[in-house]
Scaffold this active site. Structure first.
Site, PDB file in Angstrom:
ATOM      1  NE  ARG A 246       6.043   2.159  59.646  1.00 54.76           N
ATOM      2  CZ  ARG A 246       6.183   3.098  60.702  1.00 54.76           C
ATOM      3  NH1 ARG A 246       7.128   2.897  61.625  1.00 54.76           N
ATOM      4  NH2 ARG A 246       5.369   4.140  61.132  1.00 54.76           N
TER       5      ARG A 246
ATOM      6  CB  THR B 230       1.322  -5.572  61.507  1.00 50.85           C
ATOM      7  OG1 THR B 230       2.008  -5.050  60.440  1.00 50.85           O
ATOM      8  CG2 THR B 230      -0.070  -5.882  61.249  1.00 50.85           C
TER       9      THR B 230
ATOM     10  CG  ASP C 294       5.047   9.046  55.015  1.00 55.02           C
ATOM     11  OD1 ASP C 294       6.085   9.294  54.211  1.00 55.02           O
ATOM     12  OD2 ASP C 294       4.430   8.231  55.271  1.00 55.02           O
TER      13      ASP C 294
ATOM     14  CG  ASP D  96       2.824  10.460  52.314  1.00 57.04           C
ATOM     15  OD1 ASP D  96       2.808   9.947  51.196  1.00 57.04           O
ATOM     16  OD2 ASP D  96       2.062  10.250  53.310  1.00 57.04           O
TER      17      ASP D  96
HETATM   18  C1  PRP Z   1       8.867   4.699  55.656  1.00 57.88           C
HETATM   19  C2  PRP Z   1      10.356   5.190  55.666  1.00 57.88           C
HETATM   20  C3  PRP Z   1      10.966   3.873  55.847  1.00 57.88           C
HETATM   21  C4  PRP Z   1      10.002   3.063  56.975  1.00 57.88           C
HETATM   22  C5  PRP Z   1      10.543   3.380  58.446  1.00 57.88           C
HETATM   23  O1  PRP Z   1       8.601   4.230  54.505  1.00 57.88           O
HETATM   24  O2  PRP Z   1      10.539   5.827  54.530  1.00 57.88           O
HETATM   25  O3  PRP Z   1      11.051   2.901  54.698  1.00 57.88           O
HETATM   26  O4  PRP Z   1       8.670   3.748  56.636  1.00 57.88           O
HETATM   27  O5  PRP Z   1       9.835   2.679  59.039  1.00 57.88           O
HETATM   28  P1  PRP Z   1      10.348   1.223  60.013  1.00 57.88           P
HETATM   29  O6  PRP Z   1      11.825   1.636  60.314  1.00 57.88           O
HETATM   30  O7  PRP Z   1       9.422   1.323  61.053  1.00 57.88           O
HETATM   31  O8  PRP Z   1      10.219   0.245  58.851  1.00 57.88           O
HETATM   32  P2  PRP Z   1       6.770   4.135  54.199  1.00 57.88           P
HETATM   33  O9  PRP Z   1       6.116   2.892  54.724  1.00 57.88           O
HETATM   34  O10 PRP Z   1       5.986   5.362  54.836  1.00 57.88           O
HETATM   35  O11 PRP Z   1       6.763   3.890  52.638  1.00 57.88           O
HETATM   36  P3  PRP Z   1       7.065   5.000  51.674  1.00 57.88           P
HETATM   37  O12 PRP Z   1       8.576   5.456  51.517  1.00 57.88           O
HETATM   38  O13 PRP Z   1       6.979   4.571  50.199  1.00 57.88           O
HETATM   39  O14 PRP Z   1       6.316   6.521  51.864  1.00 57.88           O
END
Ligand code: PRP
Length: 211
Positions: free
Chosen positions: A106, A110, A202, A205
């Site tokens: 994500r 944005t 997160d 993480d």
């Molecule tokens: C997080 C989570 C989801 C997403 C949820 O991933 O694991 O995939 O954000 O958010 P959304 O519903 O608003 O799309 P992240 O971008 O932190 O990536 P990662 O899993 O690699 O840490």
């Protein structure tokens, strides 16, 4: 069920106990991973409750009797990275399940999903597809992943998440009313950074110790 159509919130004392562990900011990597794994096992169990069966004939040491085999192929699709934390729970129940990977992160500014990787096994069109990601926040990543899989021919999909925000559930259930969602919690809301409140921070993480 919940107020959202096709969304099931799993209510279980072990989930309530373990969700408190994963939400607690003082829980370290080991405790976080173990609690995630226990929650994932219960979610997977519930998600697989209506798997189709076919009858077989088996021989016990005493006599012939009726047995059962699963009557569908299963593909687990984790949304990288955090979705990887939920894969083993399903494979423990279905050791021959195929695994497809979708890399989506994500964008921090944005909050829109960004695709960076995909690798799917054959049989997407005829299999039960379990898309897994512990966090459903804006729903952008889940919507993107489900839409991608449908374009690849997926017809039977389910989405498993640990924590879901109402905003994300609204998006996914509106755009994909045919996809049941199984979750351990519907939290209060998203904050200005699109983080789930109260949430757990997160998940990726914390699970991979990259904070
Ligand atoms: C997080 C989570 C989801 C997403 C949820 O991933 O694991 O995939 O954000 O958010 P959304 O519903 O608003 O799309 P992240 O971008 O932190 O990536 P990662 O899993 O690699 O840490």
């Amino acid at each position: 069920m919940s107020n959202f159509k096709n969304v099931t919130v799993i209510d279980h004392p072990l989930i309530s106990r373990d969700m408190s562990i994963v939400r607690d900011k003082n829980t370290g990597t080991i405790g976080f991973r173990m609690a995630m794994s226990r929650i994932a096992t219960i979610l997977a169990y519930h998600c697989l409750k209506e798997l189709p069966l076919k009858e077989t004939t088996i021989e016990t040491p005493i006599q012939q009797t009726t047995g059962y085999e699963l009557d569908t192929e299963v593909i687990v699709v984790p949304i990288l990275r955090a979705g990887l934390s939920l894969v083993d729970a399903i494979i423990n129940y279905i050791p021959d399940a195929k695994v497809g990977h979708l890399g989506i992160y994500r964008d921090e500014n944005t909050h829109e999903p960004v695709d960076y990787y995909s690798n799917l096994p054959s049989g997407v069109d005829r299999s039960l597809i379990l898309v897994v990601d512990p966090m459903l926040a804006t729903g952008g990543s889940a919507d993107d992943a489900i839409g991608f899989l449908k374009k690849k021919g997926a017809k039977q999909l389910r989405f498993i998440s640990l924590i879901s925000a109402p905003e994300g559930l609204e998006k996914v259930t509106t755009n994909h009313p045919d996809v049941p969602v199984i979750t351990a919690s519907i939290d209060e809301k998203l904050n200005d950074d699109a983080f789930i409140v109260p949430g757990l921070g997160d998940a990726g993480d914390r699970y991979f110790s990259t904070e």
